[in-house]
Design an enzyme around this catalytic site. Structure first.
Site, short mmCIF file in Angstrom:
data_model
loop_
_atom_site.label_atom_id
_atom_site.label_comp_id
_atom_site.label_asym_id
_atom_site.label_seq_id
_atom_site.Cartn_x
_atom_site.Cartn_y
_atom_site.Cartn_z
N LYS A 209 67.69 11.49 69.92
CA LYS A 209 66.45 11.12 70.60
C LYS A 209 66.76 10.15 71.74
CE LYS A 209 62.12 8.80 69.46
NZ LYS A 209 61.33 8.20 68.38
N GLU A 215 77.55 6.94 67.09
CA GLU A 215 78.20 8.02 66.31
C GLU A 215 78.10 9.35 67.06
OE1 GLU A 215 76.10 5.80 65.15
OE2 GLU A 215 76.66 5.12 63.15
N GLY A 269 62.40 9.73 64.66
CA GLY A 269 63.60 10.51 64.33
C GLY A 269 63.53 11.14 62.94
N ARG A 270 63.10 10.34 61.97
CA ARG A 270 63.09 10.83 60.58
C ARG A 270 61.94 11.80 60.30
NH1 ARG A 270 62.44 5.50 61.10
NH2 ARG A 270 60.50 4.49 60.51
N GLU A 355 63.65 4.15 55.35
CA GLU A 355 63.64 3.64 56.72
C GLU A 355 62.20 3.34 57.15
OE1 GLU A 355 65.11 5.83 60.38
OE2 GLU A 355 66.92 4.71 59.96
N HIS A 386 73.40 16.24 33.37
CA HIS A 386 74.76 16.02 32.85
C HIS A 386 75.42 14.85 33.55
CE1 HIS A 386 74.71 19.69 30.45
NE2 HIS A 386 73.92 20.15 31.42
N LYS A 513 74.23 -2.50 63.96
CA LYS A 513 74.72 -1.73 65.12
C LYS A 513 75.25 -2.69 66.17
CE LYS A 513 71.32 2.02 65.15
NZ LYS A 513 70.28 2.65 65.93
O1 F6P Z 1 69.76 3.90 63.36
C1 F6P Z 1 68.66 4.55 62.87
C2 F6P Z 1 68.20 5.63 63.80
O2 F6P Z 1 67.58 5.10 64.91
C3 F6P Z 1 67.28 6.58 63.07
O3 F6P Z 1 65.97 6.14 63.01
C4 F6P Z 1 67.47 7.84 63.83
O4 F6P Z 1 67.01 8.95 63.12
C5 F6P Z 1 68.97 7.82 64.03
O5 F6P Z 1 69.27 6.46 64.24
C6 F6P Z 1 69.48 8.65 65.18
O6 F6P Z 1 68.93 8.29 66.39
P1 F6P Z 1 69.06 9.19 67.66
O7 F6P Z 1 68.37 10.48 67.41
O8 F6P Z 1 68.43 8.41 68.77
O9 F6P Z 1 70.54 9.41 67.93
#
Ligand code: F6P
Length: 523
Positions: A209, A215, A269-270, A355, A386, A513
């Site tokens: 987003k 990452e 995002g979620r 979150e 189990h 972060k």
């Molecule tokens: O660090 C949390 C977060 O902002 C989430 O809310 C989001 O889903 C994820 O990182 C990824 O964010 P992006 O889609 O901006 O890479």
């Protein structure tokens, strides 16, 4: 308009619930059934292919009435209307929360900043449809004129968990494309993913987003470098697409304008798998199934918006969750889908729920004096039985459980399915009823273990009285999956409203972060 700002503990209903808790806490689920022969019917809600049975809970109709009273006192109905109408309910980020608009089947306009967003949603859906059709049919060719065989979704959090959970859940409906997900910044994750991939036949979707997530950008950069070892820059447009709100950053990364799918600030995002973030889903199962997923979610939206609270599945499940969290002091909730396809559901719901509602400051900016968000966990039954069910049956903690099961299996393996569902109902019964001293005594006697009765007896008693919700669905279809996910989204919303917190920001993830950036830049 903003959400109302009402501390739930100051309501009359909260006080009544506190008193009522004293009446209920010593009662056993078995007693509730004994005193009401109609309990199962009275504590069930049917909706489309769903049957929700919440009779195996430590509550009676008075509990439900008082919980509904609480929902009324915090003006839940007003909050629901604001949520669907696009009010700025994510006040700390000054944003509307409109994942429901992404799947609406109505033609009504929905406005954000005085602009109707429905046409741009429809445009994005048409782009997903056309692109999916081209890639699946093989009309979309890679740089050596070969068809695409593999898709890699590069994203994390909401840009990974939703799509990867749904692609797994709908595996039965999948086509020939192999879909992979890279999320972790651990280079071994990328390494393992690309190890067997052919750059000539692989399509990469960079989903972010913000397009700033460390990452995702690191993984995308590594993959781009790997790709350019065998292809030239010109080939990138045939193999890289992106989903983002940050168009400049995407273009700077070298992605063609026409290969960019939109995302919007009014989608968290979620909660974004319904948007182009779900492109990998549409590629994996085809646009028709993706659309079915949206329809299922939209039907749950309509149910949530229009049904009375007494017959409203997300509202009732949310209220039951409040009952355990705030009155029984339960700290976790386990999600147990009796379907291997849904093994990732609880990991997905962990983000959606934790979150969203992992907050300790209320809408006044004051520290809350009551518990909020729960710890969500779980995995597919029967494997769970189990592994960790021992603690739920005989441990010291109260862990409300959601059992999700399907009446029909997809491969039609009747014997397997009957055994699976016998376990499903067996667990629910064991948790609710337990096994008394007398029953254990009789059992041991029957087994001829007379001499061991006194020593073994305490260990074999099950107290029971462990609460469960049963979510029984006809069949795992894209549409039913859409409804199921939307159910949980709305449950989270209702709980956030009652706890008087902001469910749609996530500032708690920022500090770590920032520190990681600082630590990395010092090396
Ligand atoms: O660090 C949390 C977060 O902002 C989430 O809310 C989001 O889903 C994820 O990182 C990824 O964010 P992006 O889609 O901006 O890479």
């Amino acid at each position: 308009m903003a959400l109302k700002n009402i501390n739930p503990t100051t309501t009359n209903s909260w006080k009544e619930l506190n008193n009522h808790f004293e009446e209920i806490k010593g009662k056993h689920i078995k007693d509730f059934f004994k005193s009401n022969s109609n309990r199962k019917e009275e504590f069930s809600i049917a909706f489309n292919d769903f049957l929700i049975d919440y009779s195996n809970n430590r509550l009676n109709q008075k509990t439900i009435d008082q919980l509904i009273g609480l929902a009324n006192e915090v003006e839940l109905k007003d909050a629901i209307n604001k949520y669907f109408e696009g009010d700025i309910i994510n006040a700390t980020e000054k944003r509307a929360v409109l994942h429901t608009a992404l799947r609406t089947q109505k033609k009504d306009a929905i406005y954000v900043d005085d602009q109707n967003i429905i046409p741009e949603i429809n445009k994005a859906l048409s782009k997903i449809e056309a692109f999916s059709e081209q890639v699946i049919s093989g009309k979309w060719k890679g740089y050596t004129n070969q068809k695409i065989t593999d898709i890699v979704n590069i994203g994390i959090g909401g840009s990974d968990l939703g799509p990867s959970m749904v692609v797994d859940a709908l595996k039965f409906y999948k086509n020939h494309l192999n879909v992979h997900f890279v999320s972790n910044i651990d280079g071994d994750h990328v390494g393992e993913t690309i190890k067997h991939l052919n750059p000539e036949t692989t399509l990469f979707i960079i989903v972010s987003k913000t397009f700033t997530t460390q990452e995702t950008i690191t993984n995308a950069t590594t993959i781009r470098k790997w790709f350019l070892e065998s292809a030239n820059e010109e080939a990138i447009k045939k193999h890289f697409v992106a989903v983002s709100t940050n168009l400049d950053a995407v273009e700077n990364f070298g992605i063609e304008k026409s290969n960019i799918f939109p995302m919007w600030n009014w989608v968290g995002g979620r909660y974004s798998l319904w948007s182009p973030v779900g492109l990998s889903i549409s590629l994996a199962v085809g646009y028709k199934n993706f659309k079915e997923l949206l329809i299922g979610a939209s039907e749950m939206d309509e149910h949530f918006k229009n049904e009375t609270f007494q017959n409203n599945i997300p509202v009732i499940l949310a209220l039951i969750g409040i009952w355990y969290t705030n009155f029984f002091n339960a700290e976790t909730e386990v999600i147990l889908p009796y379907s291997q396809y849904l093994n990732k559901l609880s990991a997905y719901l962990q983000q959606a729920n934790m979150e969203s509602n992992g907050k300790s400051v209320d809408r006044n900016g004051k520290l809350v004096t009551y518990q909020t968000g729960n710890v969500i966990w779980g995995s597919a039954g029967t494997n769970a039985q189990h592994a960790y069910m021992q603690l739920i049956h005989q441990g010291t903690k109260i862990i409300p459980a959601d059992f999700i099961g399907f009446k029909e299996s997809l491969y039609g393996e009747i014997e397997h399915h009957e055994k699976l569902m016998a376990n499903f109902f067996g667990q629910i019964q064991a948790l609710a009823e337990g096994k008394t001293r007398e029953e254990v005594h009789l059992d041991l006697k029957f087994q001829g273990k007379i001499d061991e009765i006194e020593t073994l007896l305490p260990f074999k008693i099950f107290e029971g009285n462990k609460p469960t919700n049963v979510i029984l669905i006809k069949k795992l279809t894209p549409k039913n999956l859409g409804s199921l996910i939307a159910l949980y989204e709305h449950k989270i919303f209702v709980q956030g409203v009652i706890w008087n917190i902001y469910s749609f920001d996530q500032f708690g993830v920022e500090l770590g972060k920032e520190l990681a950036h600082k630590i990395y830049s010092k090396k």
